[in-house]
Design a protein around this motif. Structure first.
Motif, PDB file in Angstrom:
ATOM      1  N   LEU A  25       0.829  -1.204   0.000  1.00  0.00           N
ATOM      2  CA  LEU A  25       0.000   0.000   0.000  1.00  0.00           C
ATOM      3  C   LEU A  25       0.865   1.257   0.000  1.00  0.00           C
ATOM      4  N   MET A  26       1.886   1.281   0.824  1.00  0.00           N
ATOM      5  CA  MET A  26       2.761   2.449   0.913  1.00  0.00           C
ATOM      6  C   MET A  26       3.579   2.655  -0.346  1.00  0.00           C
ATOM      7  N   VAL A  27       4.133   1.583  -0.860  1.00  0.00           N
ATOM      8  CA  VAL A  27       5.154   1.682  -1.897  1.00  0.00           C
ATOM      9  C   VAL A  27       4.564   1.732  -3.297  1.00  0.00           C
ATOM     10  N   ASP A  28       3.472   1.019  -3.535  1.00  0.00           N
ATOM     11  CA  ASP A  28       2.981   0.847  -4.902  1.00  0.00           C
ATOM     12  C   ASP A  28       1.768   1.686  -5.265  1.00  0.00           C
ATOM     13  N   ASN A  29       1.090   2.272  -4.285  1.00  0.00           N
ATOM     14  CA  ASN A  29      -0.148   2.999  -4.578  1.00  0.00           C
ATOM     15  C   ASN A  29       0.157   4.491  -4.716  1.00  0.00           C
ATOM     16  N   SER A  30       0.280   4.977  -5.953  1.00  0.00           N
ATOM     17  CA  SER A  30       0.638   6.377  -6.171  1.00  0.00           C
ATOM     18  C   SER A  30      -0.495   7.325  -5.813  1.00  0.00           C
ATOM     19  N   GLU A  31      -1.728   6.839  -5.761  1.00  0.00           N
ATOM     20  CA  GLU A  31      -2.862   7.706  -5.456  1.00  0.00           C
ATOM     21  C   GLU A  31      -3.101   7.862  -3.959  1.00  0.00           C
ATOM     22  N   LEU A  32      -2.389   7.099  -3.154  1.00  0.00           N
ATOM     23  CA  LEU A  32      -2.556   7.196  -1.705  1.00  0.00           C
ATOM     24  C   LEU A  32      -2.089   8.565  -1.230  1.00  0.00           C
ATOM     25  N   SER A  33      -2.882   9.220  -0.411  1.00  0.00           N
ATOM     26  CA  SER A  33      -2.471  10.530   0.095  1.00  0.00           C
ATOM     27  C   SER A  33      -1.240  10.386   0.976  1.00  0.00           C
ATOM     28  N   THR A  34      -0.478  11.444   1.051  1.00  0.00           N
ATOM     29  CA  THR A  34       0.716  11.422   1.889  1.00  0.00           C
ATOM     30  C   THR A  34       0.355  11.174   3.343  1.00  0.00           C
ATOM     31  N   ALA A  35      -0.733  11.763   3.800  1.00  0.00           N
ATOM     32  CA  ALA A  35      -1.149  11.576   5.190  1.00  0.00           C
ATOM     33  C   ALA A  35      -1.466  10.117   5.475  1.00  0.00           C
ATOM     34  N   MET A  36      -2.155   9.452   4.532  1.00  0.00           N
ATOM     35  CA  MET A  36      -2.472   8.040   4.732  1.00  0.00           C
ATOM     36  C   MET A  36      -1.208   7.190   4.646  1.00  0.00           C
ATOM     37  N   ARG A  37      -0.302   7.565   3.782  1.00  0.00           N
ATOM     38  CA  ARG A  37       0.955   6.833   3.671  1.00  0.00           C
ATOM     39  C   ARG A  37       1.716   6.885   5.001  1.00  0.00           C
ATOM     40  N   ARG A  38       1.711   8.059   5.616  1.00  0.00           N
ATOM     41  CA  ARG A  38       2.373   8.193   6.919  1.00  0.00           C
ATOM     42  C   ARG A  38       1.706   7.306   7.968  1.00  0.00           C
ATOM     43  N   ALA A  39       0.379   7.250   7.923  1.00  0.00           N
ATOM     44  CA  ALA A  39      -0.353   6.453   8.913  1.00  0.00           C
ATOM     45  C   ALA A  39      -0.024   4.971   8.764  1.00  0.00           C
ATOM     46  N   VAL A  40       0.047   4.488   7.537  1.00  0.00           N
ATOM     47  CA  VAL A  40       0.389   3.086   7.309  1.00  0.00           C
ATOM     48  C   VAL A  40       1.806   2.807   7.781  1.00  0.00           C
ATOM     49  N   MET A  41       2.715   3.719   7.482  1.00  0.00           N
ATOM     50  CA  MET A  41       4.107   3.530   7.890  1.00  0.00           C
ATOM     51  C   MET A  41       4.232   3.433   9.407  1.00  0.00           C
ATOM     52  N   GLU A  42       3.466   4.247  10.125  1.00  0.00           N
ATOM     53  CA  GLU A  42       3.514   4.201  11.583  1.00  0.00           C
ATOM     54  C   GLU A  42       3.156   2.825  12.110  1.00  0.00           C
ATOM     55  N   GLY A  43       2.197   2.182  11.471  1.00  0.00           N
ATOM     56  CA  GLY A  43       1.828   0.844  11.905  1.00  0.00           C
ATOM     57  C   GLY A  43       2.781  -0.231  11.430  1.00  0.00           C
ATOM     58  N   PHE A  44       3.367  -0.028  10.263  1.00  0.00           N
ATOM     59  CA  PHE A  44       4.272  -1.027   9.694  1.00  0.00           C
ATOM     60  C   PHE A  44       5.489  -1.240  10.586  1.00  0.00           C
ATOM     61  N   ARG A  45       6.078  -0.161  11.059  1.00  0.00           N
ATOM     62  CA  ARG A  45       7.271  -0.272  11.890  1.00  0.00           C
ATOM     63  C   ARG A  45       6.868  -0.851  13.251  1.00  0.00           C
ATOM     64  N   ASP A  46       7.411  -1.975  13.611  1.00  0.00           N
ATOM     65  CA  ASP A  46       6.982  -2.710  14.796  1.00  0.00           C
ATOM     66  C   ASP A  46       8.140  -2.814  15.771  1.00  0.00           C
ATOM     67  N   ARG A  47       8.043  -2.040  16.863  1.00  0.00           N
ATOM     68  CA  ARG A  47       9.135  -1.992  17.835  1.00  0.00           C
ATOM     69  C   ARG A  47       9.346  -3.330  18.526  1.00  0.00           C
ATOM     70  N   TRP A  48       8.268  -4.042  18.784  1.00  0.00           N
ATOM     71  CA  TRP A  48       8.381  -5.229  19.636  1.00  0.00           C
ATOM     72  C   TRP A  48       8.266  -6.541  18.861  1.00  0.00           C
ATOM     73  N   ARG A  49       8.043  -6.488  17.542  1.00  0.00           N
ATOM     74  CA  ARG A  49       8.016  -7.699  16.726  1.00  0.00           C
ATOM     75  C   ARG A  49       8.987  -7.525  15.556  1.00  0.00           C
ATOM     76  N   PRO A  50      10.256  -7.279  15.836  1.00  0.00           N
ATOM     77  CA  PRO A  50      11.199  -6.975  14.750  1.00  0.00           C
ATOM     78  C   PRO A  50      11.384  -8.122  13.769  1.00  0.00           C
ATOM     79  N   GLU A  51      11.093  -9.355  14.210  1.00  0.00           N
ATOM     80  CA  GLU A  51      11.280 -10.481  13.303  1.00  0.00           C
ATOM     81  C   GLU A  51      10.347 -10.396  12.097  1.00  0.00           C
ATOM     82  N   LEU A  52       9.230  -9.674  12.246  1.00  0.00           N
ATOM     83  CA  LEU A  52       8.308  -9.515  11.128  1.00  0.00           C
ATOM     84  C   LEU A  52       8.874  -8.614  10.033  1.00  0.00           C
ATOM     85  N   LEU A  53       9.904  -7.846  10.357  1.00  0.00           N
ATOM     86  CA  LEU A  53      10.445  -6.876   9.408  1.00  0.00           C
ATOM     87  C   LEU A  53      11.782  -7.306   8.815  1.00  0.00           C
TER      88      LEU A  53
END
Length: 888
Positions: free
Chosen positions: A776-804
């Protein structure tokens, strides 16, 4: 005005110039012209722009809001120093209806948005006309279009810094080609339309369609990037102060939350302070401030038409730190009416003439004129920490630095340009004296109003009013990079008195900075325990420090205190080291006993920088937080140190130790939340700290109980924002999922609710959720910048680093594509936000991948810079983890 006619979007006014048909381009990803400094200088030598007359039609055939494009017709009057020469005009258009120069068609058959329009064979006096269909965006640049999910109303606002005015009208888009502007806007009849000038007339459509044309007063001469348009069915509040009409605006669906009284009070206090100290009245007539959706930053200083993030309309309870931050933003943008709008840098080399001065002035005004006199404490705790971090990257740069092109400046809106610059100005005030400094500023405005300046112009006025020759000072403080570290060197006699005392200055010894030893005007504070057990200042020496070692004779003979604090009162810009005895004092109860808030902040900051420099183990910093944060009275400091504690656990601590330490930190947060005064800011801050660290069943049970109402903290209101934060914590720990997110989104159908839901979905601790978020963040050019930021905030996982883990390699493979596909502004925050510095990426493999990427020097310089900064952060974390492991 009778000669001005509204345009109908999509209805040609004549045959298209050249051989161009309509063609579709993606407004969010199209590359705008990347103006070079040399091209800008050449164009500025050739042209003087007199005026722009801009007609915009924001409606469709029915008179409603247009959806994808809008009609823009611009008439530009300008002179050329060399008749017969050619120049170029900037515009990002999808279709042209007319392009002419001095009444003759201009061939635009080979037009590309990244190249603009060539204007050949200029006369001495010229009139250019560009009539075209331009594009709305959803990335916060150009003319941004937003649809409110509550009532489906459309809202528009412009954002042109640094060179995006060309997305709304054809122009010579550089700061030193100032002109006057007259704007006419056709929009739906129920909209409010706001621009730089005051409204002079409003005319309804003659054909019965529900639309009207608003005509605005001609502005004073100004740069293109501070012109503005905001339009939509906004809620409006008005006031008047000192001859200035004031307006505040927000979306109608947010109006019930808009605390206009406080904002008007801050605005009036700001004008009074600036008028009193700047000696030049506000120059742009009325003053509107508009809170707009999906804004990419805090605010923008459009002359007389300031746009601000609508995050400053508080729909849920916030701590006073957020209100204090909002006041700083209001005063920062107001200061720009002088620094940047009235007097503007000639080119982005001197961006600091705008941002550093606005930051310094805002803090001065806030400390002296508002209910937040302790703003310099917050500045030292947050803004200077930002500057310290930026100034230790391999990409560090001088405050006043060479900027080769417009794309390069996009990454220079950073901690150096803002916070370091403001810190250095504070140092300059201490050096020359506030009265002399303000006298220079007043002379600067008087001499250069409505024009463009360089560093040399400012220094000339300050030299005259201060009686000091400041060129040497400017060279070492403004024209060199890097940050010095100041340390005390002391010896004691048999009675525990200083037999010698010196301040040692260690300049950075890396290849990225200029290794400059600077002069400092600073205070040295000696603090000792009093009979009541409080740590208080018993002596203060204000001294000049220069060179690698400066003896301080005044302190010889003083009894060694419990704490020696260099840079007391935070007069200079430096990293601060604590001697072993002082550090021992802080680590054994002294930080909690220290009475002065600014002194505590400086100690907190010194400890944090020592962690980042691998000189203090992360676990020892966590111990400081455990010991002292619960008694910290300054809410901005509480919020910062808890944030840094979590960062230390994720990045700088030995990970075997950090797992248990996280549990203890969350328990501490819960205990402090329960002990805090009911309903206080401290209670809310500690609840947030708990939710950001909770991981045990007991902690999560408490969080779930808050959400269901089975658990309560006296005075704590579980409002909309807090409910989302609780849900995100539960989702991240596998205690809630898609069903709960969907229910919460249905209960909160606002734009903010949609962003919260996107963050929560990206936080689901599964590989599938992370993959969906990445796509969603990387491939959707129509996504608003604000929504892109919101997705990124959830993507980064402080306590489940193995997922990343798999995204480390993936990032380096896809970074080039991100940079190529997205606008510079969007690509910048994506590269910063997705750089793999999560816990599982703090290792030599990430450093190797970054080195391989950086080895290809053919990549854009701005991208290379951001990658080098990310690599630097990982290298720091690797070193800090080694120190923490050794301390275990």
């Amino acid at each position: 005005m009778s000669s001005v006619r509204p345009l109908s979007s999509g209805q040609p006014s004549g045959e298209p110039a050249g051989d161009i048909d309509t063609y579709r381009i993606d407004a969010n990803t199209v590359r705008v012209p990347n103006l070079t400094r040399e091209d800008a200088r050449h164009r500025a030598r050739l042209l003087r722009v007199e005026s722009y007359d801009v007609l915009l039609d924001l409606t469709d055939a029915s008179g409603g809001p247009s959806e994808r494009t809008f009609r823009s017709r611009t008439t530009i009057r300008f002179t050329a120093a060399i008749p017969g020469a050619s120049t170029f005009l900037d515009v990002v258009a999808e279709r042209f209806h007319e392009v002419s120069l001095n009444g003759q068609p201009v061939d635009v058959s080979g037009y590309e948005p990244a190249d603009g329009i060539v204007l050949p064979d200029l006369a001495e006096h010229n009139v250019a006309v560009v009539d075209a269909d331009l594009l709305y965006t959803t990335n916060g640049q150009g003319l941004h279009r937003f649809v409110d999910p509550i009532d489906n109303e459309v809202y528009l606002y412009s954002q042109f810094e640094t060179t995006d005015a060309k997305r709304m009208y054809a122009c010579f888009d550089q700061p030193d080609l100032k002109a006057s502007f007259t704007l006419h806007v056709t929009a739906p009849a129920h909209w409010k339309v706001v621009s730089n000038g005051a409204v002079t007339a409003v005319k309804d459509a003659e054909d019965g369609r529900q639309m009207r044309t608003t005509h605005f007063a001609t502005t004073p001469r100004m740069s293109t990037y501070i012109t503005a348009l905001v339009a939509g069915p906004f809620f409006q509040a008005t006031d008047h102060h000192d001859g200035i009409d004031l307006g505040l605006y927000c979306r109608n669906s947010l109006a019930e939350h808009f605390d206009t009284d406080e904002l008007f009070t801050i605005t009036k206090q700001g004008f009074d302070w600036y008028h009193r100290h700047f000696g030049y009245r506000y120059a742009f007539g009325k003053y509107d401030q508009l809170c707009v959706p999906e804004f990419n930053s805090g605010a923008m200083e459009n002359a007389g038409c300031v746009t601000m993030s609508e995050d400053y309309v508080f729909t849920s309870r916030v701590t006073d730190e957020r209100r204090e931050r909002r006041a700083t933003t209001v005063l920062h943008e107001m200061a720009h009416m002088w620094f940047g709008d009235l007097v503007t840098m000639r080119w982005f080399d001197d961006l600091w003439l705008n941002e550093s001065f606005a930051e310094w002035a805002a803090n001065m005004a806030q400390s002296e004129a508002t209910k937040w006199p302790g703003i310099w404490t917050t500045f030292a705790n947050t803004e200077k920490t930002w500057a310290y971090r930026q100034d230790q990257f391999p990409s560090t740069h001088p405050i006043a630095c060479e900027i080769e092109d417009a794309e390069a400046v996009e990454v220079n809106f950073d901690g150096i340009t803002y916070a370091k610059g403001a810190s250095v100005l504070k140092q300059l005030v201490a050096y020359v004296g506030l009265p002399q400094f303000l006298a220079g500023i007043r002379q600067y405005f008087a001499e250069h109003a409505y024009s463009n300046t360089t560093l040399g112009d400012l220094l000339a006025t300050l030299n005259a009013t201060s009686g000091r020759e400041l060129s040497d000072w400017a060279k070492v403080w403004l024209e060199t990079s890097g940050i010095s570290t100041l340390s005390p060197e002391l010896e004691l006699d048999s009675e525990g008195r200083f037999s010698s005392f010196a301040v040692c200055q260690d300049a950075p010894r890396d290849t990225s900075s200029d290794n400059t030893v600077r002069p400092h005007r600073l205070a040295i504070g000696l603090y000792s325990y009093d009979d009541a057990g409080a740590l208080v200042r018993v002596h203060r020496a204000e001294v000049d420090v220069d060179g690698e070692r400066t003896p301080i004779a005044e302190l010889v003979g003083q009894q060694r205190p419990d704490l020696v604090l260099l840079n007391d009162d935070d007069l200079t810009y430096c990293k601060l080291r604590l001697d072993p005895h002082s550090l021992h004092t802080l680590r054994h109860g002294g930080l909690a006993a220290l009475q002065d808030s600014l002194a505590r902040t400086l100690c907190w900051s010194a400890a944090w920088e020592m962690v980042r420099d691998a000189q203090l183990a992360a676990r020892h910093y966590i111990a400081l937080v455990t010991d002292a944060a619960g008694s910290e009275s300054t809410i901005s400091v509480v919020q910062s140190v808890t944030k840094y504690a979590l960062q230390a656990l994720e990045m700088y601590a030995d990970q075997d130790w950090a797992q248990a330490a996280r549990v203890r930190f969350a328990d501490l947060a819960l205990a402090n939340a329960r002990a805090a005064v009911p309903g206080s800011d401290h209670q809310l801050a500690w609840v947030h700290a708990l939710l950001n660290s909770a991981g045990t069943e007991e902690q999560l049970d408490f969080a779930a109980g808050l959400l269901s109402g089975e658990q309560q903290l006296e005075g704590l209101a579980v409002d909309t924002d807090l409910r989302w934060l609780i849900l995100r914590s539960l989702v991240a720990n596998g205690r809630a999922g898609e069903a709960e997110i969907a229910d919460a989104a249905a209960a909160d159908p606002s734009a903010a609710g949609a962003r919260h839901a996107a963050t929560a979905r990206a936080r689901i601790p599964t590989a599938e959720a992370k993959a969906a978020a990445w796509t969603l963040m990387v491939d959707n050019s129509e996504l608003s910048t604000a929504m892109r930021r919101a997705v990124m905030e959830g993507f980064r996982d402080r306590w489940r680093p193995e997922l990343l883990t798999s995204y480390t390699t993936r990032f380096f493979k896809e970074a080039d594509g991100l940079w190529d596909r997205l606008s510079t502004e969007t690509a910048k925050f994506m590269v910063i936000g997705l750089f793999p510095n999560w816990s599982s990426a703090i290792d030599s493999e990430t450093l190797r991948l970054a080195d391989e990427f950086l080895a290809d020097t053919s990549r854009p310089a701005a991208l290379q810079r951001l990658i080098s900064e990310g690599r630097s952060e990982v290298a720091r974390a690797v070193a800090a983890r080694a120190v923490d492991t050794a301390a275990g």
